[in-house]
Design a protein around this motif. Structure first.
Motif, short mmCIF file in Angstrom:
data_model
loop_
_atom_site.label_atom_id
_atom_site.label_comp_id
_atom_site.label_asym_id
_atom_site.label_seq_id
_atom_site.Cartn_x
_atom_site.Cartn_y
_atom_site.Cartn_z
N ALA A 279 0.85 -1.19 0.00
CA ALA A 279 0.00 0.00 0.00
C ALA A 279 0.88 1.24 0.00
CB ALA A 279 -0.98 0.04 1.16
N HIS A 280 2.04 1.16 0.67
CA HIS A 280 3.05 2.20 0.49
C HIS A 280 3.90 1.84 -0.73
CE1 HIS A 280 3.11 3.82 4.90
NE2 HIS A 280 1.91 3.82 4.37
N SER A 281 4.48 2.85 -1.35
CA SER A 281 5.14 2.60 -2.63
C SER A 281 6.59 2.14 -2.48
CB SER A 281 5.12 3.89 -3.46
OG SER A 281 6.17 4.75 -3.06
N SER A 282 7.09 1.59 -3.59
CA SER A 282 8.52 1.36 -3.82
C SER A 282 9.09 0.20 -3.02
CB SER A 282 9.32 2.63 -3.53
OG SER A 282 8.68 3.76 -4.08
N THR A 283 8.25 -0.72 -2.57
CA THR A 283 8.70 -1.86 -1.78
C THR A 283 8.81 -3.14 -2.61
OG1 THR A 283 6.44 -2.44 -1.11
CG2 THR A 283 7.64 -0.90 0.29
N SER A 284 8.24 -3.16 -3.80
CA SER A 284 8.06 -4.42 -4.53
C SER A 284 9.37 -5.07 -4.93
CB SER A 284 7.20 -4.18 -5.77
OG SER A 284 7.84 -3.28 -6.65
N ILE A 285 10.34 -4.30 -5.40
CA ILE A 285 11.58 -4.91 -5.90
C ILE A 285 12.34 -5.55 -4.75
CG2 ILE A 285 13.71 -4.50 -7.19
CD1 ILE A 285 12.39 -2.08 -8.47
N SER A 286 12.38 -4.87 -3.60
CA SER A 286 13.04 -5.45 -2.43
C SER A 286 12.38 -6.76 -2.02
CB SER A 286 13.00 -4.46 -1.26
OG SER A 286 13.67 -3.26 -1.56
N VAL B 92 17.47 3.72 -28.95
CA VAL B 92 16.10 3.30 -29.14
C VAL B 92 15.40 2.95 -27.84
CG1 VAL B 92 16.44 2.48 -31.48
CG2 VAL B 92 16.86 0.93 -29.58
N VAL B 93 16.15 2.74 -26.77
CA VAL B 93 15.53 2.42 -25.49
C VAL B 93 16.23 3.20 -24.39
CG1 VAL B 93 14.80 0.11 -26.16
CG2 VAL B 93 17.04 0.41 -25.14
N PRO B 94 15.49 3.65 -23.38
CA PRO B 94 16.10 4.40 -22.28
C PRO B 94 16.55 3.49 -21.16
CG PRO B 94 13.73 4.46 -22.07
CD PRO B 94 14.02 3.64 -23.29
N GLY B 95 17.26 2.40 -21.50
CA GLY B 95 17.53 1.38 -20.50
C GLY B 95 18.94 1.31 -19.99
N THR B 96 19.80 2.23 -20.38
CA THR B 96 21.21 2.12 -19.99
C THR B 96 21.39 2.09 -18.49
OG1 THR B 96 21.83 3.31 -22.00
CG2 THR B 96 23.48 3.15 -20.26
N ILE B 97 20.64 2.91 -17.76
CA ILE B 97 20.82 2.95 -16.31
C ILE B 97 20.48 1.61 -15.68
CG2 ILE B 97 18.47 3.85 -15.95
CD1 ILE B 97 19.56 5.36 -13.53
N PHE B 98 19.46 0.93 -16.18
CA PHE B 98 19.09 -0.37 -15.62
C PHE B 98 20.10 -1.44 -16.00
CE2 PHE B 98 15.10 2.01 -16.33
CZ PHE B 98 14.77 2.21 -15.01
N GLU B 99 20.66 -1.33 -17.18
CA GLU B 99 21.73 -2.24 -17.57
C GLU B 99 22.94 -2.08 -16.64
OE1 GLU B 99 21.85 -4.51 -19.98
OE2 GLU B 99 20.26 -4.04 -21.41
N GLU B 100 23.21 -0.84 -16.25
CA GLU B 100 24.34 -0.61 -15.35
C GLU B 100 24.10 -1.24 -13.98
OE1 GLU B 100 27.26 0.68 -16.02
OE2 GLU B 100 26.66 0.94 -18.12
N PHE B 101 22.88 -1.38 -13.60
CA PHE B 101 22.56 -2.07 -12.34
C PHE B 101 22.69 -3.59 -12.47
CE2 PHE B 101 20.03 1.78 -10.96
CZ PHE B 101 20.75 2.00 -9.80
N GLY B 102 22.91 -4.08 -13.67
CA GLY B 102 23.05 -5.51 -13.87
C GLY B 102 21.82 -6.20 -14.40
N GLU C 102 17.76 1.29 -4.42
CA GLU C 102 18.56 0.46 -3.51
C GLU C 102 18.36 -1.02 -3.84
OE1 GLU C 102 17.49 1.50 0.47
OE2 GLU C 102 17.92 3.62 0.18
N ALA C 103 17.10 -1.40 -4.12
CA ALA C 103 16.81 -2.79 -4.46
C ALA C 103 17.40 -3.17 -5.81
CB ALA C 103 15.29 -3.00 -4.46
N LEU C 104 17.32 -2.26 -6.79
CA LEU C 104 17.93 -2.54 -8.09
C LEU C 104 19.43 -2.75 -7.95
CD1 LEU C 104 16.10 0.00 -10.44
CD2 LEU C 104 15.87 -2.49 -10.46
N ASN C 105 20.06 -1.90 -7.14
CA ASN C 105 21.50 -1.99 -6.95
C ASN C 105 21.89 -3.35 -6.36
OD1 ASN C 105 24.20 -0.76 -6.79
ND2 ASN C 105 23.90 -0.89 -4.59
N ASN C 106 21.03 -3.85 -5.48
CA ASN C 106 21.30 -5.14 -4.85
C ASN C 106 20.86 -6.31 -5.73
OD1 ASN C 106 20.08 -6.99 -2.02
ND2 ASN C 106 22.19 -6.80 -2.65
N GLY C 107 19.80 -6.09 -6.51
CA GLY C 107 19.22 -7.19 -7.27
C GLY C 107 20.03 -7.64 -8.46
N GLY C 108 20.83 -6.75 -9.06
CA GLY C 108 21.58 -7.12 -10.25
C GLY C 108 22.95 -7.70 -9.96
#
Length: 653
Positions: free
Chosen positions: A124-131, A244-254, A165-171
């Motif tokens: 119900a609060h945001s930004s918890t799903s990836i963790s 063609v895609v704005p995904g470089t930042i996510f690729e950098e997270f792994g 924070e979760a992305l940094n840990n998840g990749g």
């Protein structure tokens, strides 16, 4: 309770689905028709109960595709915030209970683990799903179980630091390998024109497929023997994808980034999800959806249809003929504009709640002094602290339940430095249909224990305006809490008058014939100390009991002189607050009496030490004994029953 929708009419495909396994038995060609039926069911259902509409209309196809591709509930779906999960609830066996949505004893408006096995994580609060999904993915990996974990997060929730924070840990590798985690970014803040959509569909399927992956990995192995060529190829790949895609930042997270693709195109969603399901490691899928999709009125105004009450889908939302009483939120919004006109130092900060916090007009009139920092409560508080260090007067408009997310910043960055700023705590107390996750039950307890930080609890609309002016004038941090909706209807004046600092007031005194010796002959003298809008039911109860009633106004600094005077002139005290009892305002009164060495019986009334479910606010307050009848009953049972004579003997010696 609103009537439920017919179970058999107009929904030939939807009527066949009781669980996602029934959905997976359908042919691919049948899914677009199912989406039409599901979207209409959601629209008709929410129009009868009220609830979140725009976000749910926007996730129909995505929900169908996820349950079609993944083996739920064995595969874990974690929905961020969760206000977009009505399609998920309908497809997971709860369609026949949707008419109870957000009502006492009915379905929650958010995912709940105790409601369904398909609700794998309460949100119900945001930004918890990836963790949470990462924890589930690693849990499966550690136990040697083969299942998928999927986090579905909105573009708004991606603005919060916790998501990154979760992305940094998840990749990164865990126990030697990257966990099998899929993050689906549900981006509903942009649109895709048909040509771009077709191109993105093609690129997404190509980039998520085995051929692309094999070709890329094979090329890397060959080029590793020629480092300069390998580096050139790597850079070319990243730059080509970036065009063609704005995904470089996510690729950098792994993460392997795929998208963006049209989130309403099942022919794009399903094969892409199938490809990503079969790929190991961390995957990131970017889908683009439109809030309110399929209902033109909601598409045109997704904010108005974000959380509507009951309405006629054929007509849409209708403004009430007579202007209702102004809400506390509207009182705050008007005060904010008026104080900004009087004080050029005022700046206003919100963590992505401009409309909910009543700041639309302020934004229009003072855009250079308005800061929406996104869903980033921690940053909002410390950012405001930085503004205060430069001599400005920040006002942080934040829901009570969301201030909890910035507790360290509240202590370390604000109170420790004693910075002058105002926290306007909207939605204090019970909030009704949104339930325990959104209830502002704990702010009194967690604010009053912090040094330097003051708290006011105004009783009505007029006093709220004065309380905000008082907080703004104070040379230190102050929180002002007020509830959702309207109050007693006491009209606020246009001035910016303040309240006497740290002082309550007597609103009713004992009126009985034997007033000097305790009101009605033989009846104990009772004083009710009310904090906030519960003053008004306390006044009703006080009239029935012939009790003194005090409007305390301040939790901190507490008006200890008033508390001591009432304790010495009455046989018993009663404290009333719409907040948790442990550590609350009643506790503050007990502490003050102990410090003064005064012994007097005290009854504390407030929210019990449990999470309060969703439902009509009046019903919830009544169930907690915080309406006038409940207060009267509790006081009579405690002080005016068979033991009342003993009470007077104890108090008076």
């Amino acid at each position: 309770m609103p009537p439920s929708l017919p179970m058999t009419a107009n929904y030939p495909l939807l009527n066949r689905i009781q669980t996602p396994s029934d959905l997976r038995a359908l042919g691919r060609a049948e899914l677009p028709q199912l989406a039409l039926e599901l979207r209409d069911f959601i629209l008709q259902s929410v129009s009868r109960t009220g609830g979140h509409l725009s976000s749910n209309l926007g996730t129909v196809e995505l929900t169908i595709a996820l349950h079609y591709v993944f083996d739920t509930p064995e595969d874990r779906l974690v929905w961020d915030v969760g206000h977009q999960t009505y399609p998920h609830k309908v497809l997971t066996g709860r369609r026949d209970r949707m008419h109870t949505l957000r009502q006492l004893g009915g379905l929650s408006g958010f995912p709940r683990r105790d409601e369904s096995d398909y609700d794998t994580f309460g949100t119900a609060h945001s930004s918890t799903s990836i963790s949470a999904a990462l924890g589930m993915a690693l849990g499966a990996q550690q136990k040697g179980e083969k299942r998928h974990a999927v986090a579905i997060i909105g573009d708004g929730a991606m603005t919060a630091g916790m998501a990154f924070e979760a992305l940094n840990n998840g990749g990164m590798p865990h126990a030697g390998r990257v966990p099998n985690l899929l993050v689906v970014l549900n981006d509903n803040d942009m649109s895709i024109s048909p040509p771009v959509g077709a191109l993105n569909k093609y690129l997404a399927r190509l980039m998520s497929g085995k051929f692309y992956t094999a070709a890329r990995e094979g090329a890397k192995q060959v080029l590793k023997n020629a480092p300069p060529l390998f580096e050139l190829a790597r850079r070319f790949e990243e730059h080509a994808k970036g065009m063609v895609v704005p995904g470089t930042i996510f690729e950098e997270f792994g993460f392997n980034y795929v998208g963006p693709i049209d989130g309403h195109d099942l022919d794009a969603l399903i094969p892409t999800l199938e490809n990503l399901r079969d790929k190991p490691g961390a995957q990131f899928l970017h889908v683009v959806t439109k809030k309110g999709y399929g209902y033109k009125l909601a598409e045109a105004d997704p904010i108005a249809y974000h959380g509507p009450g009951k309405f006629d889908p054929q007509i849409g939302l209708v403004k009430p003929a007579a202007a209702p009483k102004p809400t506390f939120t509207q009182v705050f919004g008007q005060w904010l504009c008026d104080m900004a006109a009087a004080d050029p130092r005022l700046v206003a900060i919100t963590p992505a709640m401009r409309e909910g916090s009543g700041m639309v007009e302020f934004h229009k009139r003072y855009p250079e002094r308005y800061h929406d920092v996104g869903i980033a409560e921690q940053h909002a508080v410390t950012f405001a602290a930085g503004l205060a260090c430069e001599g400005l007067k920040p006002v942080v408009a934040i829901y009570s339940t969301f201030l909890q997310r910035a507790y360290d910043q509240l202590i370390h960055d604000v109170a420790l430095q004693n910075l002058p700023m105002v926290f306007a705590l909207d939605r204090a107390g019970l909030v009704g249909a949104d339930g325990a996750t959104h209830a502002g039950a704990y702010d009194i307890a967690f604010v009053r224990c912090i040094p330097n930080l003051a708290m006011l609890t105004p009783a009505d609309e007029a006093e709220t305006r004065r309380a905000l002016s008082t907080a703004h004038a104070h040379d230190g941090p102050v929180a002002v809490r007020y509830p959702r909706g309207s109050g007693a209807g006491v009209a606020a004046t246009a001035d910016l008058d303040t309240l006497p600092w740290g002082q309550g007031e007597i609103r009713r005194e004992i009126q009985g014939e034997d007033r000097a010796n305790g009101g009605h002959a033989g009846q104990p003298r009772i004083a009710i100390l009310a904090f906030g809008p519960l003053l008004y039911p306390a006044l009703e109860a006080g009239a029935k009991l012939d009790a003194t009633v005090a409007n305390m106004r301040f939790v901190k600094p507490l008006d200890t002189a008033l508390v001591e005077r009432l304790a010495r002139s009455h046989d018993a005290l009663v404290t009333v607050e719409e907040g948790c009892l442990p550590g609350g305002a009643g506790s503050a009164v007990l502490e003050a009496l102990q410090a003064a060495g005064i012994q007097v019986p005290v009854l504390t009334l407030g929210l019990p030490d449990r999470f309060i479910e969703h439902g009509d606010p009046a019903l919830l307050l009544s169930a907690c004994g915080l309406d006038a009848a409940g207060m009267e009953t509790a006081i009579r049972r405690r002080f005016l029953g068979d033991k009342a004579p003993q009470l007077r003997n104890v108090v008076n010696g």
